[in-house]
Design an enzyme around this catalytic site. Structure first.
Site, PDB file in Angstrom:
ATOM      1  N   ASN A   1      54.093  46.724  53.082  1.00 40.79           N
ATOM      2  CA  ASN A   1      53.085  45.769  52.608  1.00 40.79           C
ATOM      3  C   ASN A   1      52.035  45.556  53.707  1.00 40.79           C
ATOM      4  O   ASN A   1      52.366  45.124  54.811  1.00 40.79           O
ATOM      5  CB  ASN A   1      53.789  44.445  52.258  1.00 40.79           C
ATOM      6  CG  ASN A   1      52.820  43.415  51.727  1.00 40.79           C
ATOM      7  OD1 ASN A   1      51.745  43.217  52.284  1.00 40.79           O
ATOM      8  ND2 ASN A   1      53.190  42.749  50.655  1.00 40.79           N
TER       9      ASN A   1
ATOM     10  N   HIS B   1      48.797  41.821  55.597  1.00 44.22           N
ATOM     11  CA  HIS B   1      48.444  41.055  56.797  1.00 44.22           C
ATOM     12  C   HIS B   1      47.443  41.753  57.714  1.00 44.22           C
ATOM     13  O   HIS B   1      46.930  41.135  58.647  1.00 44.22           O
ATOM     14  CB  HIS B   1      49.702  40.600  57.539  1.00 44.22           C
ATOM     15  CG  HIS B   1      50.488  39.620  56.723  1.00 44.22           C
ATOM     16  ND1 HIS B   1      49.868  38.624  55.988  1.00 44.22           N
ATOM     17  CD2 HIS B   1      51.813  39.494  56.471  1.00 44.22           C
ATOM     18  CE1 HIS B   1      50.790  37.924  55.346  1.00 44.22           C
ATOM     19  NE2 HIS B   1      51.967  38.430  55.616  1.00 44.22           N
TER      20      HIS B   1
ATOM     21  N   HIS C   1      49.204  42.788  47.754  1.00 43.61           N
ATOM     22  CA  HIS C   1      49.278  41.640  46.851  1.00 43.61           C
ATOM     23  C   HIS C   1      47.864  41.095  46.650  1.00 43.61           C
ATOM     24  O   HIS C   1      47.253  40.601  47.605  1.00 43.61           O
ATOM     25  CB  HIS C   1      50.197  40.576  47.487  1.00 43.61           C
ATOM     26  CG  HIS C   1      50.473  39.389  46.624  1.00 43.61           C
ATOM     27  ND1 HIS C   1      51.371  38.413  46.986  1.00 43.61           N
ATOM     28  CD2 HIS C   1      49.999  39.003  45.413  1.00 43.61           C
ATOM     29  CE1 HIS C   1      51.422  37.481  46.045  1.00 43.61           C
ATOM     30  NE2 HIS C   1      50.584  37.810  45.081  1.00 43.61           N
TER      31      HIS C   1
ATOM     32  N   ARG D   1      46.210  38.294  45.664  1.00 42.64           N
ATOM     33  CA  ARG D   1      46.492  36.884  45.349  1.00 42.64           C
ATOM     34  C   ARG D   1      45.316  36.252  44.627  1.00 42.64           C
ATOM     35  O   ARG D   1      44.163  36.666  44.800  1.00 42.64           O
ATOM     36  CB  ARG D   1      46.785  36.102  46.639  1.00 42.64           C
ATOM     37  CG  ARG D   1      48.099  36.470  47.296  1.00 42.64           C
ATOM     38  CD  ARG D   1      48.404  35.507  48.425  1.00 42.64           C
ATOM     39  NE  ARG D   1      48.876  34.235  47.931  1.00 42.64           N
ATOM     40  CZ  ARG D   1      50.145  33.858  47.915  1.00 42.64           C
ATOM     41  NH1 ARG D   1      51.084  34.625  48.397  1.00 42.64           N
ATOM     42  NH2 ARG D   1      50.488  32.690  47.425  1.00 42.64           N
TER      43      ARG D   1
ATOM     44  N   ARG E   1      43.321  35.478  49.652  1.00 40.84           N
ATOM     45  CA  ARG E   1      43.383  35.073  51.076  1.00 40.84           C
ATOM     46  C   ARG E   1      43.483  36.275  52.016  1.00 40.84           C
ATOM     47  O   ARG E   1      43.234  36.154  53.194  1.00 40.84           O
ATOM     48  CB  ARG E   1      44.522  34.093  51.326  1.00 40.84           C
ATOM     49  CG  ARG E   1      45.885  34.686  51.165  1.00 40.84           C
ATOM     50  CD  ARG E   1      46.968  33.695  51.552  1.00 40.84           C
ATOM     51  NE  ARG E   1      47.093  32.631  50.581  1.00 40.84           N
ATOM     52  CZ  ARG E   1      48.200  31.897  50.439  1.00 40.84           C
ATOM     53  NH1 ARG E   1      49.228  32.110  51.232  1.00 40.84           N
ATOM     54  NH2 ARG E   1      48.280  30.957  49.549  1.00 40.84           N
TER      55      ARG E   1
ATOM     56  N   GLU F   1      51.519  43.786  43.969  1.00 42.86           N
ATOM     57  CA  GLU F   1      52.128  42.520  43.591  1.00 42.86           C
ATOM     58  C   GLU F   1      51.040  41.658  42.977  1.00 42.86           C
ATOM     59  O   GLU F   1      49.902  41.640  43.464  1.00 42.86           O
ATOM     60  CB  GLU F   1      52.682  41.814  44.826  1.00 42.86           C
ATOM     61  CG  GLU F   1      53.772  42.593  45.508  1.00 42.86           C
ATOM     62  CD  GLU F   1      54.100  41.999  46.867  1.00 42.86           C
ATOM     63  OE1 GLU F   1      53.588  40.923  47.203  1.00 42.86           O
ATOM     64  OE2 GLU F   1      54.867  42.630  47.592  1.00 42.86           O
TER      65      GLU F   1
ATOM     66  N   THR G   1      55.234  33.941  49.257  1.00 39.45           N
ATOM     67  CA  THR G   1      55.930  33.820  47.975  1.00 39.45           C
ATOM     68  C   THR G   1      57.299  33.166  48.171  1.00 39.45           C
ATOM     69  O   THR G   1      58.146  33.700  48.879  1.00 39.45           O
ATOM     70  CB  THR G   1      56.118  35.225  47.353  1.00 39.45           C
ATOM     71  OG1 THR G   1      54.906  35.943  47.514  1.00 39.45           O
ATOM     72  CG2 THR G   1      56.484  35.131  45.898  1.00 39.45           C
TER      73      THR G   1
ATOM     74  N   GLU H   1      62.721  43.671  41.604  1.00 42.21           N
ATOM     75  CA  GLU H   1      62.807  43.559  43.062  1.00 42.21           C
ATOM     76  C   GLU H   1      63.549  42.262  43.352  1.00 42.21           C
ATOM     77  O   GLU H   1      63.114  41.181  42.922  1.00 42.21           O
ATOM     78  CB  GLU H   1      61.407  43.549  43.695  1.00 42.21           C
ATOM     79  CG  GLU H   1      61.480  43.412  45.210  1.00 42.21           C
ATOM     80  CD  GLU H   1      60.147  43.652  45.904  1.00 42.21           C
ATOM     81  OE1 GLU H   1      59.278  44.345  45.339  1.00 42.21           O
ATOM     82  OE2 GLU H   1      59.987  43.130  47.018  1.00 42.21           O
TER      83      GLU H   1
ATOM     84  N   HIS I   1      61.267  40.696  50.971  1.00 42.38           N
ATOM     85  CA  HIS I   1      60.836  39.383  51.455  1.00 42.38           C
ATOM     86  C   HIS I   1      61.643  38.953  52.677  1.00 42.38           C
ATOM     87  O   HIS I   1      62.842  38.746  52.589  1.00 42.38           O
ATOM     88  CB  HIS I   1      60.886  38.293  50.391  1.00 42.38           C
ATOM     89  CG  HIS I   1      59.994  37.136  50.763  1.00 42.38           C
ATOM     90  ND1 HIS I   1      58.686  37.057  50.371  1.00 42.38           N
ATOM     91  CD2 HIS I   1      60.209  36.080  51.562  1.00 42.38           C
ATOM     92  CE1 HIS I   1      58.140  35.981  50.894  1.00 42.38           C
ATOM     93  NE2 HIS I   1      59.033  35.369  51.617  1.00 42.38           N
TER      94      HIS I   1
HETATM   95  N1  PXP Z   1      58.072  41.923  48.162  1.00 39.06           N
HETATM   96  C1  PXP Z   1      57.386  40.950  47.501  1.00 39.06           C
HETATM   97  C2  PXP Z   1      57.493  40.913  46.018  1.00 39.06           C
HETATM   98  C3  PXP Z   1      56.577  40.029  48.191  1.00 39.06           C
HETATM   99  O1  PXP Z   1      55.913  39.069  47.517  1.00 39.06           O
HETATM  100  C4  PXP Z   1      56.455  40.148  49.581  1.00 39.06           C
HETATM  101  C5  PXP Z   1      55.543  39.220  50.324  1.00 39.06           C
HETATM  102  O2  PXP Z   1      54.229  39.465  49.969  1.00 39.06           O
HETATM  103  C6  PXP Z   1      57.156  41.180  50.223  1.00 39.06           C
HETATM  104  C7  PXP Z   1      57.973  42.036  49.491  1.00 39.06           C
HETATM  105  C8  PXP Z   1      57.066  41.394  51.699  1.00 39.06           C
HETATM  106  O3  PXP Z   1      57.590  40.300  52.364  1.00 39.06           O
HETATM  107  P1  PXP Z   1      57.476  40.218  53.956  1.00 39.06           P
HETATM  108  O4  PXP Z   1      56.027  40.178  54.297  1.00 39.06           O
HETATM  109  O5  PXP Z   1      58.199  38.962  54.273  1.00 39.06           O
HETATM  110  O6  PXP Z   1      58.146  41.455  54.487  1.00 39.06           O
END
Ligand code: PXP
Length: 261
Positions: A6, A9, A42, A44, A48, A69, A100, A150, A212
């Site tokens: 992901n 960030h 994602h 959003r 953001r 996402e 989330t 997931e 997550h």
């Molecule tokens: N999977 C999903 C569905 C999420 O919403 C997120 C956070 O955006 C992640 C995975 C990744 O989580 P993390 O950034 O805590 O690794």
């Protein structure tokens, strides 16, 4: 075991200055070279981090499948249908949350989830549901005929953190005063829940991902659940990339997966 990275960030950092760097698009090649299997972003509602322009460019240019996402908000689903990522993962979304929190309650939101699934599927987009390891939710996911779920590993990750560091980042520090013995029991229970949920989903013919809060330390317990075939990891990989570079950070995670899976 597939690794979805992901990259939200990278855009979070850019948005701190609201200029044009770092550009999340530049991560694509690095991810592929480092052995990632998927790019996860994602979009959003409050934009953001990843915005529509990023999403469009990433989907157009990525060599790897793009997992998007998104919330079940109708406007967002319309946008996703136009963007046409490989897969959409439906997640809950509250504007005020830091990240989330908890899985999407597909029992409570059945009608909206069903509409979103139909719309996405009619646009040839694979659908996954980000849900808690809860039997009722998994059986409902099966009724809704999704390709994938997931499992939300947030509670597991928070418990692991509470047990293995002095940091407790849960919203109201719910584990702060818990005795270590209780924390250990809770952690074991959560791992069992994740395992049983993955077994049930697999028995029902649903592909199982998890994500997550996963990181280089806590991933090993999850890798022991052989019914899980994909992990989506963001924060920890991007955080590490500040010190060792994105390629190494992804590669290190992939190496752990290859070693333990
Ligand atoms: N999977 C999903 C569905 C999420 O919403 C997120 C956070 O955006 C992640 C995975 C990744 O989580 P993390 O950034 O805590 O690794």
């Amino acid at each position: 075991m597939k690794l979805g990275v992901n990259i939200d960030h990278i855009a979070t950092l850019r948005e701190a200055r609201k200029i044009n760097e770092p550009d999340p698009l530049m991560a694509l090649n690095i991810l592929k070279e480092a052995g990632a299997d998927q790019v996860t972003i994602h979009l959003r509602e409050d934009r953001r981090h990843i915005n529509d322009f990023d999403a469009n460019r990433i989907i157009e240019s990525s060599f790897l499948p793009v997992n998007m996402e998104c919330s079940i908000n109708e406007e967002i689903i319309e946008i996703i249908c136009k963007l046409k990522p490989h897969r959409a993962t439906l997640v809950p979304e509250k504007r005020e949350e830091v990240t989330t929190e908890g899985g999407l309650d597909i029992l409570k939101n059945e009608k909206r989830v069903k509409n979103a699934i139909e719309k996405l599927k009619s646009n040839d987009i694979e659908v996954s549901l980000f849900i808690d390891p809860d039997f009722k939710q998994i059986k409902k996911a099966n009724n809704l005929k999704v390709d994938m779920i997931e499992l939300h590993t947030g509670k597991y990750s928070n418990l692991f953190l509470a047990l293995n560091s002095n940091i407790n980042h849960t919203p109201n520090q719910i584990y702060k005063d818990l005795d270590r013995k209780i924390l250990k029991k809770e952690l074991e229970l959560e791992i069992k829940l994740l395992r049983d949920a993955a077994i049930l989903a697999k028995d029902l013919g649903i592909e199982v991902a998890a994500g997550h809060g996963l990181n280089y330390q806590n991933i090993k317990n999850i890798l022991e659940i052989k019914e899980i075939s994909e992990l989506n990891i963001g924060h920890s990989i991007i955080a590490n990339s500040i010190f060792i570079g994105l390629k190494e950070a992804v590669k290190n995670m992939k190496d752990i997966i290859l070693k333990y899976y």
